[in-house]
Design a protein around this motif. Structure first.
Motif, PDB file in Angstrom:
ATOM      1  N   SER A  18       2.783  -6.375  -5.424  1.00 38.32           N
ATOM      2  CA  SER A  18       3.731  -7.488  -5.320  1.00 38.32           C
ATOM      3  C   SER A  18       3.225  -8.718  -6.058  1.00 38.32           C
ATOM      4  CB  SER A  18       3.984  -7.844  -3.850  1.00 38.32           C
ATOM      5  OG  SER A  18       4.623  -6.787  -3.199  1.00 38.32           O
ATOM      6  N   GLU A 115       8.267  -7.602  -0.062  1.00 41.85           N
ATOM      7  CA  GLU A 115       7.875  -6.671  -1.126  1.00 41.85           C
ATOM      8  C   GLU A 115       6.574  -5.946  -0.782  1.00 41.85           C
ATOM      9  OE1 GLU A 115       7.653  -8.720  -4.855  1.00 41.85           O
ATOM     10  OE2 GLU A 115       9.824  -9.041  -4.942  1.00 41.85           O
ATOM     11  N   THR A 116       5.646  -6.667  -0.188  1.00 45.30           N
ATOM     12  CA  THR A 116       4.379  -6.041   0.207  1.00 45.30           C
ATOM     13  C   THR A 116       4.629  -4.893   1.180  1.00 45.30           C
ATOM     14  OG1 THR A 116       3.119  -8.065  -0.138  1.00 45.30           O
ATOM     15  CG2 THR A 116       2.161  -6.439   1.360  1.00 45.30           C
ATOM     16  N   ASN A 119       6.471  -1.996  -0.539  1.00 43.11           N
ATOM     17  CA  ASN A 119       5.491  -1.243  -1.336  1.00 43.11           C
ATOM     18  C   ASN A 119       4.602  -0.394  -0.436  1.00 43.11           C
ATOM     19  OD1 ASN A 119       6.457  -2.371  -3.686  1.00 43.11           O
ATOM     20  ND2 ASN A 119       4.941  -4.002  -3.723  1.00 43.11           N
TER      21      ASN A 119
END
Length: 164
Positions: A18, A115-116, A119
């Motif tokens: 990210s 996003e982290t 992912n």
């Protein structure tokens, strides 16, 4: 303990991906987090269910020929199945939040945080697929070995009856 280390490592990798994406100003992740990602994850889930079925059938066949207990293996398959379903549910919730302007505009680091974790879930699915592939490979190799031992055992018994 091993799972905690993996989770921590996957979150760290997700954060690195990210951060790199933000630093490079790449919009690849934004594009990936659309319908394509859900389709890919659903396809991976379907593939892993097929692998579960294959593994379970081979274990049943081995168990018929050689009575052994596979509670540990059965439990791990169940845990992996529950994990995938939980990850899929969490992914859908995270993607809804990620595409919500209310949430994204509400906190400066919300998109980076979301996003982290998205992912992280992608990496978990990749790890599960790798683990299932490795398990399938070992079962096929071991199954062939067990069947060859079973055939040798039958040949030995047949030869002993012939000698008598």
């Amino acid at each position: 303990m091993n799972r905690l280390v993996l989770i921590t490592m996957f979150i760290a990798i997700g954060a690195i991906i990210s951060l790199l994406s933000h630093w490079l100003r790449s919009d690849f992740l934004v594009q990936l987090y659309g319908v394509t990602l859900v389709s890919v994850i659903l396809a991976c889930t379907a593939l892993s269910f097929a692998m579960y079925s294959f593994i379970a059938n081979k274990l049943i066949e081995i168990k018929r020929r050689f009575p052994r207990k596979f509670q540990g293996t059965n439990h791990e398959l169940y845990v992996a199945l529950k994990t995938q379903i939980s990850l899929l549910g969490a992914l859908i919730v995270l993607l809804i939040c990620y595409h919500s302007p209310v949430i994204i505009d509400g906190w400066v680091f919300s998109s980076l945080t979301l996003e982290t974790f998205i992912n992280f879930i992608i990496i978990c699915f990749i790890h599960i697929m790798y683990d299932m592939g490795k398990t399938t490979y070992y079962i096929v190799v071991c199954f062939d070995l067990i069947m060859s031992l079973d055939n040798k055992d039958k040949d030995t018994k047949s030869n002993m009856h012939t000698i008598k």
